[in-house]
Enzyme design. Structure first.
Site, PDB file in Angstrom:
ATOM      1  N   GLU A  87       0.824  -1.211   0.000  1.00 38.24           N
ATOM      2  CA  GLU A  87       0.000   0.000   0.000  1.00 38.24           C
ATOM      3  C   GLU A  87       0.863   1.267   0.000  1.00 38.24           C
ATOM      4  O   GLU A  87       0.380   2.351   0.338  1.00 38.24           O
ATOM      5  CB  GLU A  87      -0.954   0.017   1.204  1.00 38.24           C
ATOM      6  CG  GLU A  87      -1.855  -1.193   1.344  1.00 38.24           C
ATOM      7  CD  GLU A  87      -2.873  -1.378   0.204  1.00 38.24           C
ATOM      8  OE1 GLU A  87      -2.900  -0.547  -0.726  1.00 38.24           O
ATOM      9  OE2 GLU A  87      -3.616  -2.364   0.251  1.00 38.24           O
ATOM     10  N   HIS A 145      -2.867   2.177   8.314  1.00 35.08           N
ATOM     11  CA  HIS A 145      -3.908   1.336   7.720  1.00 35.08           C
ATOM     12  C   HIS A 145      -4.071   0.087   8.576  1.00 35.08           C
ATOM     13  O   HIS A 145      -3.088  -0.575   8.913  1.00 35.08           O
ATOM     14  CB  HIS A 145      -3.518   0.944   6.292  1.00 35.08           C
ATOM     15  CG  HIS A 145      -4.378  -0.105   5.678  1.00 35.08           C
ATOM     16  ND1 HIS A 145      -5.744   0.040   5.532  1.00 35.08           N
ATOM     17  CD2 HIS A 145      -4.083  -1.324   5.165  1.00 35.08           C
ATOM     18  CE1 HIS A 145      -6.244  -1.047   4.951  1.00 35.08           C
ATOM     19  NE2 HIS A 145      -5.257  -1.897   4.722  1.00 35.08           N
ATOM     20  N   HIS A 193      -7.137  -3.269   9.819  1.00 32.99           N
ATOM     21  CA  HIS A 193      -8.325  -4.050   9.453  1.00 32.99           C
ATOM     22  C   HIS A 193      -9.209  -4.265  10.692  1.00 32.99           C
ATOM     23  O   HIS A 193      -9.378  -5.402  11.147  1.00 32.99           O
ATOM     24  CB  HIS A 193      -7.911  -5.422   8.895  1.00 32.99           C
ATOM     25  CG  HIS A 193      -7.152  -5.383   7.605  1.00 32.99           C
ATOM     26  ND1 HIS A 193      -6.596  -6.517   7.037  1.00 32.99           N
ATOM     27  CD2 HIS A 193      -6.873  -4.361   6.764  1.00 32.99           C
ATOM     28  CE1 HIS A 193      -5.995  -6.186   5.892  1.00 32.99           C
ATOM     29  NE2 HIS A 193      -6.141  -4.889   5.709  1.00 32.99           N
ATOM     30  N   GLU A 233     -17.736  11.922  22.196  1.00 32.95           N
ATOM     31  CA  GLU A 233     -16.395  12.424  21.878  1.00 32.95           C
ATOM     32  C   GLU A 233     -16.119  12.423  20.366  1.00 32.95           C
ATOM     33  O   GLU A 233     -15.237  13.138  19.893  1.00 32.95           O
ATOM     34  CB  GLU A 233     -15.330  11.574  22.573  1.00 32.95           C
ATOM     35  CG  GLU A 233     -15.281  10.151  22.070  1.00 32.95           C
ATOM     36  CD  GLU A 233     -14.082   9.341  22.591  1.00 32.95           C
ATOM     37  OE1 GLU A 233     -14.263   8.137  22.784  1.00 32.95           O
ATOM     38  OE2 GLU A 233     -13.010   9.908  22.783  1.00 32.95           O
ATOM     39  N   HIS A 288     -12.822  -3.906   3.637  1.00 27.89           N
ATOM     40  CA  HIS A 288     -11.370  -4.085   3.728  1.00 27.89           C
ATOM     41  C   HIS A 288     -10.797  -3.503   5.027  1.00 27.89           C
ATOM     42  O   HIS A 288     -10.209  -4.245   5.811  1.00 27.89           O
ATOM     43  CB  HIS A 288     -10.689  -3.447   2.506  1.00 27.89           C
ATOM     44  CG  HIS A 288      -9.200  -3.614   2.486  1.00 27.89           C
ATOM     45  ND1 HIS A 288      -8.483  -3.830   1.343  1.00 27.89           N
ATOM     46  CD2 HIS A 288      -8.273  -3.583   3.483  1.00 27.89           C
ATOM     47  CE1 HIS A 288      -7.194  -3.953   1.629  1.00 27.89           C
ATOM     48  NE2 HIS A 288      -7.050  -3.797   2.923  1.00 27.89           N
TER      49      HIS A 288
HETATM   50  P1  13P Z   1       1.132  -5.489   3.070  1.00 23.97           P
HETATM   51  O1  13P Z   1       1.549  -6.750   3.799  1.00 23.97           O
HETATM   52  O2  13P Z   1       1.724  -5.436   1.671  1.00 23.97           O
HETATM   53  O3  13P Z   1       1.430  -4.255   3.872  1.00 23.97           O
HETATM   54  O4  13P Z   1      -0.441  -5.556   2.821  1.00 23.97           O
HETATM   55  C1  13P Z   1      -1.324  -5.718   3.883  1.00 23.97           C
HETATM   56  C2  13P Z   1      -2.626  -5.048   3.635  1.00 23.97           C
HETATM   57  O5  13P Z   1      -3.353  -4.767   4.562  1.00 23.97           O
HETATM   58  C3  13P Z   1      -3.024  -4.719   2.243  1.00 23.97           C
HETATM   59  O6  13P Z   1      -4.124  -3.857   2.208  1.00 23.97           O
HETATM   60 ZN    ZN Z   2      -5.318  -3.909   4.059  1.00 19.65          ZN
END
Ligand code: 13P
Ligand code: ZN
Length: 275
Positions: A116, A140, A142, A170, A211
């Site tokens: 990413e 980023h 998940h 908040e 995602h």
């Molecule tokens: P990477 O291992 O390449 O950082 O990818 C993980 C991910 O969350 C892709 O969206």
């Molecule tokens: Zn991801």
């Protein structure tokens, strides 16, 4: 100074581990990047390689030319960062065209920066400009509740912002500009990077449907805290929706307006629609 002794690197490692402890980083899921200050680069200059190959980023970030970043490696597990930072992280330098990077430290056993990287760098470029250089962290992850909501809420900035603001008083104070939503797209390339960085012109949070989430911030505490706040709010909403009969009461548009006044934040009217 040893790279791993640097204060910024300690902060980076702690944040990677905090995210894993939250359950946001199954397998290699998620990635983190930090735009280093000139002083931080100088403090580890002796440890940085200068003879590695330039590699195309896959997009252009001309306003980041000559900048250094610490980034997580592609396919590396967030849970392993604290155990072996030099194998799982990299310090990279952007070239004078803004089209290539080279690895100056880390990824000791091989590998590349996160897949990413285009999204991280394009977000950094937008935020550097928008904040006069104050923002340095792009994250980023998940987180499960936020992802779950992308299956049931309309995929609009208005729906996500308003629903998540309502779940905790908040929230409008922590993310007053709101949340952007990217529809499902193939991850890892320029197209999703362009869509995400466009949202980052307005917001500090972008949700990728089905995602995960991107957050931007000034430092590790603020950026981790932002992800934490949004995901906590999403968890409350998942619980509320799971209880079945809908909300009996909630925070109303005029309540948000009063809150904004007292807490000195500007809440865009587009999120305060009548339902
Ligand atoms: P990477 O291992 O390449 O950082 O990818 C993980 C991910 O969350 C892709 O969206
Ligand atoms: Zn991801």
């Amino acid at each position: 100074m040893k790279v791993t002794d640097a204060k910024f690197m300690q902060g980076f490692i702690r944040m990677a581990d905090d995210g894993f402890q939250q359950g946001w980083h199954e397998r290699n899921g998620g990635n983190l990047s930090y735009r280093m200050t000139e002083e931080e680069v100088e403090s580890i200059r002796g440890e940085l390689k200068k003879d590695t190959a330039w590699i195309p980023i896959g997009t252009e970030v001309p306003d980041l030319r000559g900048e250094y970043f610490t980034v997580t490696g592609s396919g590396k597990y967030m849970r392993n960062v604290i155990l072996d930072p030099e194998a799982n992280l990299a310090v990279i330098e952007i070239d004078e065209t803004g089209k290539n990077y080279r690895i100056c430290w880390g990824l000791r056993d091989g590998g590349r920066p996160t897949s990413e990287l285009p999204s991280h760098l394009m977000n950094h470029e937008v935020k550097k400009k928008a904040t006069g250089g104050k923002y340095r962290v792009i994250y980023h992850a998940h987180p499960a509740n936020t992802i779950a909501l992308t299956f049931v809420l309309p995929l609009t900035d208005e729906a996500f912002t308003r629903e998540l603001w309502e779940m905790a008083t908040e929230c409008p104070v922590v993310f007053p500009s709101g949340i952007g939503v990217v529809p499902w797209m193939v991850p890892g390339g320029r197209e999703i990077a362009v869509a995400t960085s466009k949202l980052m012109e307005q917001y500090d949070v972008a949700i990728w449907a089905h995602h995960g989430m991107f957050c931007a911030g000034e430092d590790f505490d603020l950026t981790f805290g932002l992800m934490h706040t949004v995901e906590k709010s999403a968890e409350i909403l998942v619980k509320v929706l799971s209880m079945g009969s809908g909300k009996r009461q909630t925070i109303q548009p005029d309540d948000f307006r009063r809150l904004a006044k007292d807490f000195h934040v500007t809440l865009p009217e587009k999120f305060l629609y009548e339902k």
